[in-house]
Scaffold this active site. Sequence first.
Site, short mmCIF file in Angstrom:
data_model
loop_
_atom_site.label_atom_id
_atom_site.label_comp_id
_atom_site.label_asym_id
_atom_site.label_seq_id
_atom_site.Cartn_x
_atom_site.Cartn_y
_atom_site.Cartn_z
N ARG A 1 0.99 -1.42 0.01
CA ARG A 1 0.17 0.29 -0.65
C ARG A 1 0.50 1.34 -0.53
O ARG A 1 2.16 0.93 0.89
CB ARG A 1 -1.16 -0.01 0.88
CG ARG A 1 -1.75 1.26 1.77
CD ARG A 1 -2.27 1.09 2.66
NE ARG A 1 -3.22 2.30 3.05
CZ ARG A 1 -2.67 2.97 3.82
NH1 ARG A 1 -2.21 3.11 5.03
NH2 ARG A 1 -3.73 4.52 3.44
N HIS B 1 -2.54 11.20 1.25
CA HIS B 1 -2.51 10.72 2.58
C HIS B 1 -1.55 11.89 3.11
O HIS B 1 -0.49 12.17 2.92
CB HIS B 1 -1.39 9.18 2.07
CG HIS B 1 -0.86 8.77 3.47
ND1 HIS B 1 -1.11 7.44 3.73
CD2 HIS B 1 -0.66 9.94 5.08
CE1 HIS B 1 -0.37 7.37 5.61
NE2 HIS B 1 -0.64 8.38 6.02
N GLU C 1 -6.83 8.69 7.29
CA GLU C 1 -7.50 8.64 8.50
C GLU C 1 -8.03 10.59 8.20
O GLU C 1 -7.39 11.46 8.57
CB GLU C 1 -6.23 9.24 9.23
CG GLU C 1 -4.96 7.83 9.45
CD GLU C 1 -4.04 7.25 10.25
OE1 GLU C 1 -3.48 8.63 10.84
OE2 GLU C 1 -3.99 6.66 10.48
N ASN D 1 -6.79 2.11 10.15
CA ASN D 1 -5.58 1.77 11.27
C ASN D 1 -5.80 1.64 12.46
O ASN D 1 -6.58 3.15 13.09
CB ASN D 1 -4.96 2.81 10.68
CG ASN D 1 -4.74 3.40 9.10
OD1 ASN D 1 -4.59 2.49 8.56
ND2 ASN D 1 -4.33 4.88 8.67
N TYR E 1 -3.18 1.54 16.26
CA TYR E 1 -2.33 1.78 16.95
C TYR E 1 -2.48 0.96 18.47
O TYR E 1 -1.62 0.34 19.50
CB TYR E 1 -1.35 2.90 16.85
CG TYR E 1 -1.16 2.91 14.58
CD1 TYR E 1 0.26 2.34 14.43
CD2 TYR E 1 -1.21 3.71 14.04
CE1 TYR E 1 1.12 2.83 13.37
CE2 TYR E 1 -1.00 3.30 12.96
CZ TYR E 1 -0.21 2.76 12.87
OH TYR E 1 0.54 3.29 11.54
N GLU F 1 -2.98 -0.28 8.29
CA GLU F 1 -2.06 0.09 8.86
C GLU F 1 -2.26 -0.17 10.45
O GLU F 1 -3.11 -0.51 11.21
CB GLU F 1 -1.65 1.27 9.47
CG GLU F 1 -1.32 2.63 8.15
CD GLU F 1 -1.44 4.01 8.98
OE1 GLU F 1 -0.96 4.32 9.22
OE2 GLU F 1 -1.65 4.09 7.83
C1 GBH Z 1 -0.89 7.12 10.97
O1 GBH Z 1 -1.66 8.09 11.45
C2 GBH Z 1 -0.30 7.23 9.37
O2 GBH Z 1 -1.38 7.30 8.68
C3 GBH Z 1 0.68 7.28 9.41
O3 GBH Z 1 1.04 8.38 7.84
C4 GBH Z 1 2.15 7.45 10.51
O4 GBH Z 1 3.01 7.09 9.80
C5 GBH Z 1 1.87 6.38 11.07
O5 GBH Z 1 0.41 6.54 11.89
C6 GBH Z 1 2.56 6.31 12.66
O6 GBH Z 1 2.57 7.27 13.73
O7 GBH Z 1 -0.72 11.75 21.03
O8 GBH Z 1 -0.56 14.15 20.61
O9 GBH Z 1 2.17 12.83 20.61
C7 GBH Z 1 -1.37 7.28 13.04
C8 GBH Z 1 -2.52 8.63 13.89
C9 GBH Z 1 -0.70 9.42 14.90
C10 GBH Z 1 -2.59 9.60 16.26
C11 GBH Z 1 -0.02 9.52 16.41
C12 GBH Z 1 -1.97 9.51 17.04
C13 GBH Z 1 -0.92 10.88 18.62
C14 GBH Z 1 -0.50 12.43 18.96
N1 GBH Z 1 -2.05 8.93 15.53
N2 GBH Z 1 -0.72 10.47 16.89
S1 GBH Z 1 0.12 13.12 20.20
#
Ligand code: GBH
Length: 488
Positions: free
Chosen positions: A84, A129, A174, A314, A316, A385
């Site tokens: 992707r 993106h 996202e 996505n 995490y 993701e």
């Molecule tokens: C994804 O976003 C993205 O699609 C990708 O591009 C990115 O590389 C990957 O994740 C890894 O981060 O608590 O204020 O620090 C994930 C979305 C990004 C949402 C980080 C929460 C933290 C905000 N997340 N974010 S904070």
Amino acid sequence: KIDNSGHEVRRFPDSLLFGTATASYQVEGAWNEDGKSENIWDRLTHTQPCLVKNCDTGDIADNSYYNYRRDVEMMRELGLDFYRFSLSWSRVLPTSFPDQINEAGVNYYNNLINEMLKYNIQPMITLYHWDLPQKLQELGGWANPHIVDWFSDYSRVMFELFGDRVKYWFTINEPREVCYQGYAGQSMAPAYNISGMAEYLCAKNLLVAHAKVYHMYNEEYRPTQGGLVGIVLSASWFEPENEGDEEAAEELRQFEWGSFAHPIFSESGDFPPVMKEKIAAKSAAQGFLRSRLPEFTSEEIDLIKGSSDFFGLNHYTTNLVYRNDTVNGMYSSVSYYDDIEVGFYQSTEWPETGATWLKMVPWGFYKLLTKIREDYNNPPVFITENGCASREGLDDDTRVTYYKSYLDVMLDAIEDGSDVRVYTAWSLMDNFEWLEGYYDRFGLYEVDYESSERTRTPRKSAFLYKEILRTRTLDMHFEPDATLPMTI
Ligand code: GBH
């Protein structure tokens, strides 16, 4: 099932596809080469350089614009079913519009796609993106309703150029990050910081733009190209801190991802009722003459409802949620978090990874998959993701544990009936991690940013992923060895 050494080994469904993901600005580099024009991340990293850790930029990144053959070689080493990646709008349409198509940019994507197909690796393309052409940002970007036409025209050209070979399309990656971080907050370009207002305009326009492109593909391209198209939503799991906080947790889920999932995947469509009610009440109390959340027309509600062939997810991590009606001590101030009236945080007891916001909480993934199955009538789910961060180095044992434990609960959800069809590890290799620069590393492959070639080397987790894909099973006791040679 028990393997030779007596361990429990779980089999993945035969039809489940495995891949990895990246995104254009995070890996391509060549930011101003061969006719590419400026996008909002070029602008942000060049004009507010130290907003990003170490003042890093994506000017060169992983240099994938020149390294695509090595990238495909890594896909073959891992044994991926698909890869992707995203298209850089300003690389293919330097004026932002279809009046000029940049042949060099098109060649790059053709070369990448054709190289992958040579080895039977399916391309999955994300149209957007996060790297909006700067010119469109100056016209308001996603806050301007005309973006519906701009995004449709761009998407049409991409379907025309690549749709003969590409059978999986993602419209927007996202929306939550695009709107809530880029328009409400300032942790993503364009860093508007107009909370309680701009993110809701963005959300509405983005959903209409997505739906228009879905229907365009469905009606004009699917009959001949035969692919699938859908949206990719980010969703953390939100767990109530205490029993009494379930309502607060549910409200946060509805604001954070229900705002995009409910209009598309629910039976009734439209923004979630609790979101409409809360923002309308807050707006009235604050003296606005209308809700700060714009309304959809009934035609728009119907257009958006059902406009995705799958739930692109996505995921995490997980947060704990509690009721907090004095958010930041500024109850009367207009903001997204003031509208929701909750607070959230991560338990110190959860294992850390290399990113401050990303603790390892596999049971949250299980609860999220269950909730999606129950709330939206068990849609096909594409995990687009999943992964965690580490620092430099090849011994990424934390990532190995992360992938094992998240895949384990994904299998639990599948056994319960969740219709998971695609799994994607983020990421193939280290890359420009937005405001974290090159500090947070998400790669199965490490990238050496000191070398002009941006040399890529497999980590332990790459060997784990390769073994999982080779055997189509999950063996919790498999210990990958990063000192072995990587073979194809
Ligand atoms: C994804 O976003 C993205 O699609 C990708 O591009 C990115 O590389 C990957 O994740 C890894 O981060 O608590 O204020 O620090 C994930 C979305 C990004 C949402 C980080 C929460 C933290 C905000 N997340 N974010 S904070």
